[in-house]
Scaffold this active site. Structure first.
Site, short mmCIF file in Angstrom:
data_model
loop_
_atom_site.label_atom_id
_atom_site.label_comp_id
_atom_site.label_asym_id
_atom_site.label_seq_id
_atom_site.Cartn_x
_atom_site.Cartn_y
_atom_site.Cartn_z
N LYS A 128 0.82 -1.19 0.00
CA LYS A 128 0.00 0.00 0.00
C LYS A 128 0.87 1.26 0.00
CE LYS A 128 -3.10 -2.34 3.21
NZ LYS A 128 -3.58 -2.33 4.65
N GLU A 181 7.62 1.94 -6.08
CA GLU A 181 7.76 1.45 -4.70
C GLU A 181 8.00 2.63 -3.76
OE1 GLU A 181 7.08 -0.49 -2.46
OE2 GLU A 181 8.49 -2.16 -2.35
N ASP A 182 7.65 2.44 -2.50
CA ASP A 182 7.85 3.52 -1.53
C ASP A 182 9.30 3.61 -1.06
OD1 ASP A 182 7.67 1.10 -0.16
OD2 ASP A 182 6.20 1.79 1.30
N ASP A 208 14.87 -1.37 0.94
CA ASP A 208 15.56 -1.64 2.20
C ASP A 208 16.58 -2.75 1.94
OD1 ASP A 208 15.47 -1.15 5.15
OD2 ASP A 208 14.79 -3.21 5.24
N PHE A 266 13.89 4.42 10.70
CA PHE A 266 12.56 3.98 10.30
C PHE A 266 11.67 5.19 10.03
CE2 PHE A 266 8.45 2.07 10.21
CZ PHE A 266 8.69 0.87 9.58
N VAL A 267 11.19 5.29 8.80
CA VAL A 267 10.42 6.47 8.40
C VAL A 267 8.96 6.10 8.11
CG1 VAL A 267 12.39 7.76 7.51
CG2 VAL A 267 11.19 6.18 5.99
N ASP A 294 4.12 3.22 6.43
CA ASP A 294 3.44 2.96 7.70
C ASP A 294 4.35 2.34 8.74
OD1 ASP A 294 3.65 0.33 6.41
OD2 ASP A 294 2.34 -0.35 8.02
N ARG A 348 0.14 6.47 7.42
CA ARG A 348 0.22 6.57 5.96
C ARG A 348 -0.31 7.89 5.43
NH1 ARG A 348 1.46 1.43 3.92
NH2 ARG A 348 0.54 -0.35 5.01
P1 IMP Z 1 12.92 -4.84 1.06
O1 IMP Z 1 13.69 -3.88 0.21
O2 IMP Z 1 12.48 -6.06 0.34
O3 IMP Z 1 13.65 -5.17 2.34
O4 IMP Z 1 11.57 -4.21 1.55
C1 IMP Z 1 11.15 -2.92 1.36
C2 IMP Z 1 9.83 -2.81 2.11
O5 IMP Z 1 10.08 -2.77 3.52
C3 IMP Z 1 9.11 -1.52 1.80
O6 IMP Z 1 8.20 -1.67 0.73
C4 IMP Z 1 8.40 -1.21 3.10
O7 IMP Z 1 7.15 -1.88 3.12
C5 IMP Z 1 9.26 -1.81 4.15
N1 IMP Z 1 10.12 -0.79 4.80
C6 IMP Z 1 11.46 -0.77 4.83
N2 IMP Z 1 11.93 0.29 5.50
C7 IMP Z 1 10.85 0.98 5.92
C8 IMP Z 1 10.68 2.20 6.69
O8 IMP Z 1 11.62 2.88 7.12
N3 IMP Z 1 9.39 2.57 6.91
C9 IMP Z 1 8.31 1.87 6.45
N4 IMP Z 1 8.43 0.74 5.73
C10 IMP Z 1 9.69 0.29 5.48
MG MG Z 2 6.10 -1.86 1.00
#
Ligand code: IMP
Ligand code: MG
Length: 181
Positions: free
Chosen positions: A44, A101-102, A105, A154-155, A161, A167
């Site tokens: 989301k 994507e938001d 990570d 963590f943002v 969220d 959100r």
């Molecule tokens: P990854 O790159 O597969 O580890 O996952 C990325 C996902 O982790 C994002 O789409 C978010 O849902 C979640 N995520 C990672 N860091 C944050 C943060 O700082 N705040 C909120 N969601 C985060």
């Molecule tokens: Mg996500």
């Protein structure tokens, strides 16, 4: 500022500058493609970002949604992702795909998703993220378009969220660690 935040990281005005810059880059890169473009919005967290971005890209495009979750350490960091909501189009042959994507990570979600969509015969698959935390990477992955790199904090806000909250904040802020510790 919301009382659960320790600071605002990216203001509404700064978000506007970022989405304008990314939209110009994307428009420039895709304007001469003869393939139809699909913007794949990852639910989301990227709804606000995608909504602002698409309105600044004056090119024909389709909009599709996906919801994915990555399997955690419990599955030996397999890097697999679980598709919870899939595209309405099965065969992506001939399509240019732009994943929105938001935040990146570990990199697992977008690297696996890119492979998955190439496996469905997409002409091209590119990724656009609002935020990137490169220091957290567990697999090699570089987004094609990135709004801003941020430190390992963590943002929340502007779609992002913590436990489904925050959100709807119009800016991105750092969540006060006392909220989750
Ligand atoms: P990854 O790159 O597969 O580890 O996952 C990325 C996902 O982790 C994002 O789409 C978010 O849902 C979640 N995520 C990672 N860091 C944050 C943060 O700082 N705040 C909120 N969601 C985060
Ligand atoms: Mg996500």
């Amino acid at each position: 500022m919301n009382k659960d935040l320790s600071k605002i990281l990216i203001t509404e005005q700064e978000i506007d500058v970022i989405t304008t810059r990314l939209a110009q880059q994307i428009t420039n890169d895709y304007k001469d493609s003869d393939k139809p473009l699909i913007m794949v919005i990852i639910l989301k967290g990227s709804i606000n970002f995608a909504s602002d971005l698409m309105r600044k890209i004056p090119l024909p495009m389709k909009i599709e949604f996906m919801k994915v979750s990555s399997y955690g350490a419990g599955t030996k960091q397999s890097g697999e992702i679980k598709v919870q909501l899939d595209l309405n189009i099965d065969n992506l042959e001939n399509y240019d795909i732009l994943i929105i994507e938001d935040i990146v990570d570990s990199g697992r979600t977008l690297s696996r998703l890119t492979q998955l969509l190439y496996g469905r015969c997409a002409e091209s698959v590119k990724t656009c993220t609002l935020l990137d935390k490169p220091s957290r990477r567990e697999v090699e992955f570089t987004p094609d378009y990135c709004g801003q790199t941020i430190p390992d904090e963590f943002v929340v806000g502007y779609g992002l969220d913590y436990a489904e909250k925050y959100r709807n904040l119009p800016y991105v802020g750092v969540l006060d660690p006392k909220i989750y510790s």
